[in-house]
Design an enzyme around this catalytic site. Structure first.
Site, short mmCIF file in Angstrom:
data_model
loop_
_atom_site.label_atom_id
_atom_site.label_comp_id
_atom_site.label_asym_id
_atom_site.label_seq_id
_atom_site.Cartn_x
_atom_site.Cartn_y
_atom_site.Cartn_z
N SER A 82 0.82 -1.21 0.00
CA SER A 82 0.00 0.00 0.00
C SER A 82 0.86 1.27 0.00
CB SER A 82 -0.90 0.03 1.24
OG SER A 82 -1.67 -1.13 1.33
N1 SAH Z 1 -0.24 -5.47 3.98
C1 SAH Z 1 0.53 -5.70 2.78
C2 SAH Z 1 -0.15 -5.32 1.50
C3 SAH Z 1 -1.39 -6.06 1.28
S1 SAH Z 1 -1.81 -6.47 -0.36
C4 SAH Z 1 1.87 -5.00 2.83
O1 SAH Z 1 2.12 -4.25 3.78
O2 SAH Z 1 2.66 -5.22 1.93
C5 SAH Z 1 -3.06 -7.61 0.10
C6 SAH Z 1 -2.56 -8.96 0.46
O3 SAH Z 1 -3.66 -9.71 0.94
C7 SAH Z 1 -2.00 -9.73 -0.72
O4 SAH Z 1 -0.72 -10.19 -0.43
C8 SAH Z 1 -2.99 -10.87 -0.89
O5 SAH Z 1 -2.39 -12.07 -1.36
C9 SAH Z 1 -3.52 -11.03 0.52
N2 SAH Z 1 -4.81 -11.70 0.61
C10 SAH Z 1 -5.87 -11.63 -0.22
N3 SAH Z 1 -6.90 -12.38 0.23
C11 SAH Z 1 -6.48 -12.93 1.40
C12 SAH Z 1 -7.08 -13.82 2.35
N4 SAH Z 1 -8.32 -14.28 2.18
N5 SAH Z 1 -6.36 -14.17 3.43
C13 SAH Z 1 -5.08 -13.72 3.61
N6 SAH Z 1 -4.46 -12.90 2.74
C14 SAH Z 1 -5.15 -12.50 1.64
#
Ligand code: SAH
Length: 233
Positions: A82
């Site tokens: 993000s």
């Molecule tokens: N917090 C992260 C950015 C998040 S991007 C950072 O600081 O880099 C969103 C992330 O959520 C992605 O890596 C994606 O694979 C994950 N994601 C999506 N659906 C999910 C789920 N149901 N459970 C766990 N992770 C999930």
């Protein structure tokens, strides 16, 4: 003579390394001042955490130079880290204090988890993509975030074993607030979650659980990658 050349090369290498180190420190200071404080994030623990976490270490090497810019960046597998301001805002809204237990859904690069870990010792994070989980684990070790606990699973179900949580931060867009996460939120706890259509703009919500009731407040429009559903609990 040969020794002098080797010594010179070593000194130049060390100097170049510490230059890029201090350049990143400078870029990080600028990021906090112009992108975060300028947009009214005031919490001292949050500002300090954002000044401390080496964001460039959480992005692929080809993006190191852009790590402190005012936008999200690709981290592979179609996912993104993000924008710095959004990480700061979500952390401020969560009002995490030292000692509180925090659950993050969507580890991704691990950056948001590291920011949380600068404020409290108890951070749990779940990632659904195996490769990203396997990259985040050694990254936490290498950067000294040894107390962050990571697992590869569908975060929709939360992490029952360690519940209840004082704070839950969801960093992927959900179509609704997952009931298991409400259940695993402590009485008096807070959840920060983007809710809405996964491919459009979502609402960033602060959800509070008080006296058995759940109330949510809409903060700003945001755009997150979708919370996908898997089979692993
Ligand atoms: N917090 C992260 C950015 C998040 S991007 C950072 O600081 O880099 C969103 C992330 O959520 C992605 O890596 C994606 O694979 C994950 N994601 C999506 N659906 C999910 C789920 N149901 N459970 C766990 N992770 C999930």
């Amino acid at each position: 003579m040969k020794h002098i050349w080797i010594l010179t090369i070593v000194i130049l290498a060390v100097a170049a390394h510490s230059f890029s180190q201090s350049e990143n420190d400078r870029l990080r200071e600028q990021m906090v001042k112009h992108q975060i404080e300028a947009r009214d994030v005031k919490s001292k623990p949050v500002l300090n955490a954002m000044k401390k976490v080496p964001r460039h270490e959480f992005v692929p090497e080809k993006y190191h130079k852009e790590a402190y810019n005012d936008h999200p960046l690709p981290i592979g597998y179609g996912q993104t880290i993000s924008q710095p301001y959004i990480v700061a805002l979500m952390t401020e809204l969560a009002e995490v204090t030292k000692g509180e237990k925090v659950l993050e859904i969507g580890t991704g690069s691990g950056y948001q988890a590291a920011v949380l870990a600068e404020i409290t010792d108890s951070v749990f994070t779940i990632e659904i993509i195996t490769e990203l989980t396997n990259e985040a684990k050694p990254r936490f070790q290498r950067l000294g975030y040894r107390k962050i606990t990571v697992k590869n699973a569908d975060g929709y179900y939360g992490w029952k074993e360690y519940a209840p949580f004082d704070v839950i931060v969801v960093t992927a867009a959900a179509e609704h607030i997952p009931p298991p996460l409400i259940e695993q939120l402590k009485e008096g706890g807070k959840m920060i979650i983007p809710v809405g259509h996964p491919l459009q703009v979502q609402d960033l919500l602060v959800v509070e659980k008080k006296d058995g009731k759940v109330r949510s407040k809409n903060i700003i429009p945001v755009r997150f990658v979708p919370l996908v559903r898997g089979s692993k609990k």
